[in-house]
Design a protein around this motif. Structure first.
Motif, PDB file in Angstrom:
ATOM      1  N   GLN A  97       0.862  -1.177   0.000  1.00  0.00           N
ATOM      2  CA  GLN A  97       0.000   0.000   0.000  1.00  0.00           C
ATOM      3  C   GLN A  97       0.902   1.232   0.000  1.00  0.00           C
ATOM      4  O   GLN A  97       1.191   1.802   1.060  1.00  0.00           O
ATOM      5  N   PRO A  98       1.373   1.641  -1.180  1.00  0.00           N
ATOM      6  CA  PRO A  98       2.302   2.773  -1.228  1.00  0.00           C
ATOM      7  C   PRO A  98       1.642   4.068  -0.795  1.00  0.00           C
ATOM      8  O   PRO A  98       0.445   4.271  -1.010  1.00  0.00           O
ATOM      9  N   GLU A  99       2.421   4.917  -0.166  1.00  0.00           N
ATOM     10  CA  GLU A  99       1.985   6.252   0.234  1.00  0.00           C
ATOM     11  C   GLU A  99       2.180   7.160  -0.969  1.00  0.00           C
ATOM     12  O   GLU A  99       3.284   7.319  -1.465  1.00  0.00           O
ATOM     13  N   LEU A 100       1.102   7.751  -1.460  1.00  0.00           N
ATOM     14  CA  LEU A 100       1.191   8.629  -2.622  1.00  0.00           C
ATOM     15  C   LEU A 100       1.410  10.062  -2.158  1.00  0.00           C
ATOM     16  O   LEU A 100       0.623  10.598  -1.391  1.00  0.00           O
ATOM     17  N   LEU A 101       2.499  10.663  -2.587  1.00  0.00           N
ATOM     18  CA  LEU A 101       2.851  12.020  -2.211  1.00  0.00           C
ATOM     19  C   LEU A 101       2.574  12.909  -3.417  1.00  0.00           C
ATOM     20  O   LEU A 101       3.304  12.885  -4.394  1.00  0.00           O
ATOM     21  N   LEU A 102       1.499  13.658  -3.357  1.00  0.00           N
ATOM     22  CA  LEU A 102       1.009  14.402  -4.505  1.00  0.00           C
ATOM     23  C   LEU A 102       1.522  15.824  -4.543  1.00  0.00           C
ATOM     24  O   LEU A 102       1.926  16.387  -3.520  1.00  0.00           O
ATOM     25  N   ARG A 103       1.475  16.420  -5.720  1.00  0.00           N
ATOM     26  CA  ARG A 103       1.891  17.812  -5.916  1.00  0.00           C
ATOM     27  C   ARG A 103       1.095  18.727  -4.991  1.00  0.00           C
ATOM     28  O   ARG A 103      -0.095  18.559  -4.816  1.00  0.00           O
ATOM     29  N   GLY A 104       1.783  19.673  -4.394  1.00  0.00           N
ATOM     30  CA  GLY A 104       1.132  20.621  -3.503  1.00  0.00           C
ATOM     31  C   GLY A 104       1.108  20.189  -2.051  1.00  0.00           C
ATOM     32  O   GLY A 104       0.794  20.973  -1.182  1.00  0.00           O
ATOM     33  N   VAL A 105       1.421  18.935  -1.785  1.00  0.00           N
ATOM     34  CA  VAL A 105       1.476  18.443  -0.410  1.00  0.00           C
ATOM     35  C   VAL A 105       2.897  18.636   0.093  1.00  0.00           C
ATOM     36  O   VAL A 105       3.843  18.179  -0.540  1.00  0.00           O
ATOM     37  N   PRO A 106       3.095  19.342   1.213  1.00  0.00           N
ATOM     38  CA  PRO A 106       4.463  19.540   1.727  1.00  0.00           C
ATOM     39  C   PRO A 106       5.140  18.194   1.991  1.00  0.00           C
ATOM     40  O   PRO A 106       4.604  17.346   2.684  1.00  0.00           O
ATOM     41  N   LEU A 107       6.306  18.008   1.408  1.00  0.00           N
ATOM     42  CA  LEU A 107       7.003  16.731   1.536  1.00  0.00           C
ATOM     43  C   LEU A 107       7.735  16.572   2.851  1.00  0.00           C
ATOM     44  O   LEU A 107       8.069  15.471   3.242  1.00  0.00           O
ATOM     45  N   ALA A 108       7.982  17.674   3.546  1.00  0.00           N
ATOM     46  CA  ALA A 108       8.774  17.607   4.777  1.00  0.00           C
ATOM     47  C   ALA A 108       8.195  16.611   5.769  1.00  0.00           C
ATOM     48  O   ALA A 108       8.926  15.860   6.389  1.00  0.00           O
ATOM     49  N   GLY A 109       6.894  16.567   5.925  1.00  0.00           N
ATOM     50  CA  GLY A 109       6.284  15.627   6.855  1.00  0.00           C
ATOM     51  C   GLY A 109       5.639  14.445   6.167  1.00  0.00           C
ATOM     52  O   GLY A 109       5.463  13.391   6.759  1.00  0.00           O
ATOM     53  N   VAL A 132      12.534  18.409  -7.158  1.00  0.00           N
ATOM     54  CA  VAL A 132      11.868  17.577  -6.161  1.00  0.00           C
ATOM     55  C   VAL A 132      12.895  16.951  -5.212  1.00  0.00           C
ATOM     56  O   VAL A 132      12.677  16.897  -4.008  1.00  0.00           O
ATOM     57  N   ALA A 133      14.013  16.500  -5.737  1.00  0.00           N
ATOM     58  CA  ALA A 133      15.037  15.880  -4.901  1.00  0.00           C
ATOM     59  C   ALA A 133      15.650  16.870  -3.915  1.00  0.00           C
ATOM     60  O   ALA A 133      16.156  16.471  -2.869  1.00  0.00           O
ATOM     61  N   ALA A 134      15.587  18.155  -4.220  1.00  0.00           N
ATOM     62  CA  ALA A 134      16.158  19.173  -3.341  1.00  0.00           C
ATOM     63  C   ALA A 134      15.214  19.579  -2.220  1.00  0.00           C
ATOM     64  O   ALA A 134      15.625  20.269  -1.288  1.00  0.00           O
ATOM     65  N   LEU A 135      13.958  19.145  -2.267  1.00  0.00           N
ATOM     66  CA  LEU A 135      13.001  19.517  -1.228  1.00  0.00           C
ATOM     67  C   LEU A 135      13.369  18.844   0.083  1.00  0.00           C
ATOM     68  O   LEU A 135      13.803  17.692   0.095  1.00  0.00           O
ATOM     69  N   PRO A 136      13.187  19.561   1.194  1.00  0.00           N
ATOM     70  CA  PRO A 136      13.516  18.956   2.492  1.00  0.00           C
ATOM     71  C   PRO A 136      12.515  17.853   2.834  1.00  0.00           C
ATOM     72  O   PRO A 136      11.315  18.046   2.728  1.00  0.00           O
ATOM     73  N   VAL A 137      13.041  16.698   3.205  1.00  0.00           N
ATOM     74  CA  VAL A 137      12.201  15.559   3.561  1.00  0.00           C
ATOM     75  C   VAL A 137      12.817  14.881   4.765  1.00  0.00           C
ATOM     76  O   VAL A 137      14.016  14.612   4.776  1.00  0.00           O
ATOM     77  N   GLU A 138      11.990  14.600   5.789  1.00  0.00           N
ATOM     78  CA  GLU A 138      12.465  13.792   6.902  1.00  0.00           C
ATOM     79  C   GLU A 138      12.466  12.358   6.420  1.00  0.00           C
ATOM     80  O   GLU A 138      11.466  11.841   5.967  1.00  0.00           O
ATOM     81  N   ARG A 139      13.628  11.709   6.492  1.00  0.00           N
ATOM     82  CA  ARG A 139      13.680  10.366   5.934  1.00  0.00           C
ATOM     83  C   ARG A 139      14.781   9.530   6.583  1.00  0.00           C
ATOM     84  O   ARG A 139      15.711  10.037   7.149  1.00  0.00           O
ATOM     85  N   ARG A 140      14.625   8.237   6.399  1.00  0.00           N
ATOM     86  CA  ARG A 140      15.668   7.289   6.787  1.00  0.00           C
ATOM     87  C   ARG A 140      16.445   6.851   5.559  1.00  0.00           C
ATOM     88  O   ARG A 140      17.646   6.742   5.583  1.00  0.00           O
ATOM     89  N   GLN A 141      15.744   6.563   4.466  1.00  0.00           N
ATOM     90  CA  GLN A 141      16.376   6.146   3.218  1.00  0.00           C
ATOM     91  C   GLN A 141      15.586   6.767   2.072  1.00  0.00           C
ATOM     92  O   GLN A 141      14.389   6.906   2.159  1.00  0.00           O
ATOM     93  N   VAL A 142      16.262   7.090   0.999  1.00  0.00           N
ATOM     94  CA  VAL A 142      15.585   7.591  -0.191  1.00  0.00           C
ATOM     95  C   VAL A 142      16.183   6.907  -1.399  1.00  0.00           C
ATOM     96  O   VAL A 142      17.394   6.825  -1.534  1.00  0.00           O
TER      97      VAL A 142
END
Length: 71
Positions: A27-39, A59-69
């Motif tokens: 069940q992938p999490e869909l991250l859509l345009r306009g949704v802040p990626l940080a959280g 998109v790759a330069a946007l700040p994202v809290e992550r463990r792996q990308v």
């Protein structure tokens, strides 16, 4: 091993990945345009960028809290 995947972009490629992952039991999490990626990506183990080539760097330069990308 990944437990939760995120998809950025739901065009032809992102939608195809989402459908294939769903058929495989994910069940992938869909991250859509306009949704802040940080959280939005905080709860996923990996993020697949499914955006046009011209948008990858932005998109790759946007700040994202992550463990792996995965790019």
């Amino acid at each position: 091993m990944f437990e939760q995947l995120g998809l950025i972009g739901c065009g032809l490629m992102g939608g195809s990945f989402a459908l294939a992952l769903g058929e495989a039991g994910w069940q992938p999490e869909l991250l859509l345009r306009g949704v802040p990626l940080a959280g939005a990506a905080a709860g996923v183990d990996a993020v697949l960028l499914c955006v046009p080539d011209a948008a990858v760097a932005e998109v790759a330069a946007l700040p994202v809290e992550r463990r792996q990308v995965a790019l």
